[in-house]
Design a protein around this motif. Structure first.
Motif, PDB file in Angstrom:
ATOM      1  N   THR A  93      -6.001   7.202   5.638  1.00 20.34           N
ATOM      2  CA  THR A  93      -5.642   5.437   6.201  1.00 20.34           C
ATOM      3  C   THR A  93      -5.843   4.962   5.403  1.00 20.34           C
ATOM      4  O   THR A  93      -7.737   4.544   4.946  1.00 20.34           O
ATOM      5  CB  THR A  93      -5.153   4.962   7.808  1.00 20.34           C
ATOM      6  N   GLY A  94      -4.297   3.734   5.108  1.00 16.14           N
ATOM      7  CA  GLY A  94      -5.294   2.714   3.637  1.00 16.14           C
ATOM      8  C   GLY A  94      -4.176   1.158   4.203  1.00 16.14           C
ATOM      9  O   GLY A  94      -3.735   1.349   5.506  1.00 16.14           O
ATOM     10  N   SER A  95      -5.052   0.435   3.274  1.00 19.11           N
ATOM     11  CA  SER A  95      -4.208  -1.072   3.661  1.00 19.11           C
ATOM     12  C   SER A  95      -3.662  -1.225   2.486  1.00 19.11           C
ATOM     13  O   SER A  95      -3.370  -1.011   1.930  1.00 19.11           O
ATOM     14  CB  SER A  95      -5.244  -2.441   4.089  1.00 19.11           C
ATOM     15  N   SER A  96      -2.152  -1.278   3.202  1.00 20.52           N
ATOM     16  CA  SER A  96      -0.904  -2.374   2.255  1.00 20.52           C
ATOM     17  C   SER A  96      -0.713  -3.420   1.993  1.00 20.52           C
ATOM     18  O   SER A  96      -2.195  -4.495   2.236  1.00 20.52           O
ATOM     19  CB  SER A  96       0.092  -1.786   3.514  1.00 20.52           C
ATOM     20  N   GLN A  97      -0.375  -4.140   1.092  1.00 17.79           N
ATOM     21  CA  GLN A  97      -0.322  -5.218   0.746  1.00 17.79           C
ATOM     22  C   GLN A  97      -0.585  -6.821   1.695  1.00 17.79           C
ATOM     23  O   GLN A  97      -0.951  -7.528   1.684  1.00 17.79           O
ATOM     24  CB  GLN A  97       0.204  -5.589  -0.889  1.00 17.79           C
ATOM     25  N   GLY A  98       0.700  -6.239   2.788  1.00 17.32           N
ATOM     26  CA  GLY A  98       0.777  -7.012   3.877  1.00 17.32           C
ATOM     27  C   GLY A  98      -0.523  -6.894   4.659  1.00 17.32           C
ATOM     28  O   GLY A  98      -0.279  -7.736   6.351  1.00 17.32           O
ATOM     29  N   GLY A  99      -1.383  -5.889   4.762  1.00 18.52           N
ATOM     30  CA  GLY A  99      -1.992  -6.486   5.685  1.00 18.52           C
ATOM     31  C   GLY A  99      -2.380  -4.674   6.590  1.00 18.52           C
ATOM     32  O   GLY A  99      -3.392  -5.151   7.746  1.00 18.52           O
ATOM     33  N   ARG A 100      -1.308  -4.385   6.861  1.00 24.77           N
ATOM     34  CA  ARG A 100      -0.762  -3.575   7.717  1.00 24.77           C
ATOM     35  C   ARG A 100      -1.238  -1.913   7.389  1.00 24.77           C
ATOM     36  O   ARG A 100      -1.940  -1.452   6.421  1.00 24.77           O
ATOM     37  CB  ARG A 100       0.579  -3.166   7.939  1.00 24.77           C
ATOM     38  N   ARG A 101      -1.672  -1.534   8.433  1.00 23.45           N
ATOM     39  CA  ARG A 101      -2.223   0.713   8.012  1.00 23.45           C
ATOM     40  C   ARG A 101      -0.747   0.947   7.342  1.00 23.45           C
ATOM     41  O   ARG A 101       0.259   1.007   7.433  1.00 23.45           O
ATOM     42  CB  ARG A 101      -2.844   0.898   9.184  1.00 23.45           C
ATOM     43  N   ALA A 102      -1.617   1.947   6.578  1.00 21.44           N
ATOM     44  CA  ALA A 102      -0.418   2.794   5.604  1.00 21.44           C
ATOM     45  C   ALA A 102      -0.856   4.431   5.458  1.00 21.44           C
ATOM     46  O   ALA A 102      -2.319   3.647   5.029  1.00 21.44           O
ATOM     47  CB  ALA A 102       0.176   2.222   4.384  1.00 21.44           C
TER      48      ALA A 102
END
Length: 106
Positions: free
Chosen positions: A84-93
């Motif tokens: 799990t990492g964070s996307s540019q919008g701050g959501r988990r991806a």
């Protein structure tokens, strides 16, 4: 965040269908199982219900345990674990463990 979601391409890593790959049709999170296109085909005998729905032997996919499949990364094309990492919008991806690219879905 689940590691495998609907429409993911996965490879079967153990069992009778080891080595085959296909698209996930459905995820059953309560039972930790997935249904993969053209994998684990079983025959069901159905009774005729009406003129539009005749009876006969129907071949359909059965579920397999989620631990027996591995996600195929759409970027590098290899079976991989996800983290799990964070996307540019701050959501988990989901992130590929091999090529470090974001994996779309969910």
């Amino acid at each position: 965040m689940r590691s495998i979601v609907k429409n993911d391409n996965v490879k079967v890593i153990s069992g009778n269908h080891k080595g085959k790959s296909g698209k996930v049709i459905m995820v059953i999170p309560d039972k930790n199982r997935v249904i993969v296109e053209k994998i684990q085909l079983v025959k069901r005998h159905s009774k005729p219900r009406s003129a539009q729905q005749p009876g006969g032997i129907i071949e359909k996919e059965a579920s397999i345990h989620i631990s027996n499949v591995m996600l195929i990364c759409p970027h590098c094309g290899k079976p991989t674990r996800t983290r799990t990492g964070s996307s540019q919008g701050g959501r988990r991806a989901r992130v590929c463990g091999l090529c470090e690219e974001m994996i779309s879905g969910e």
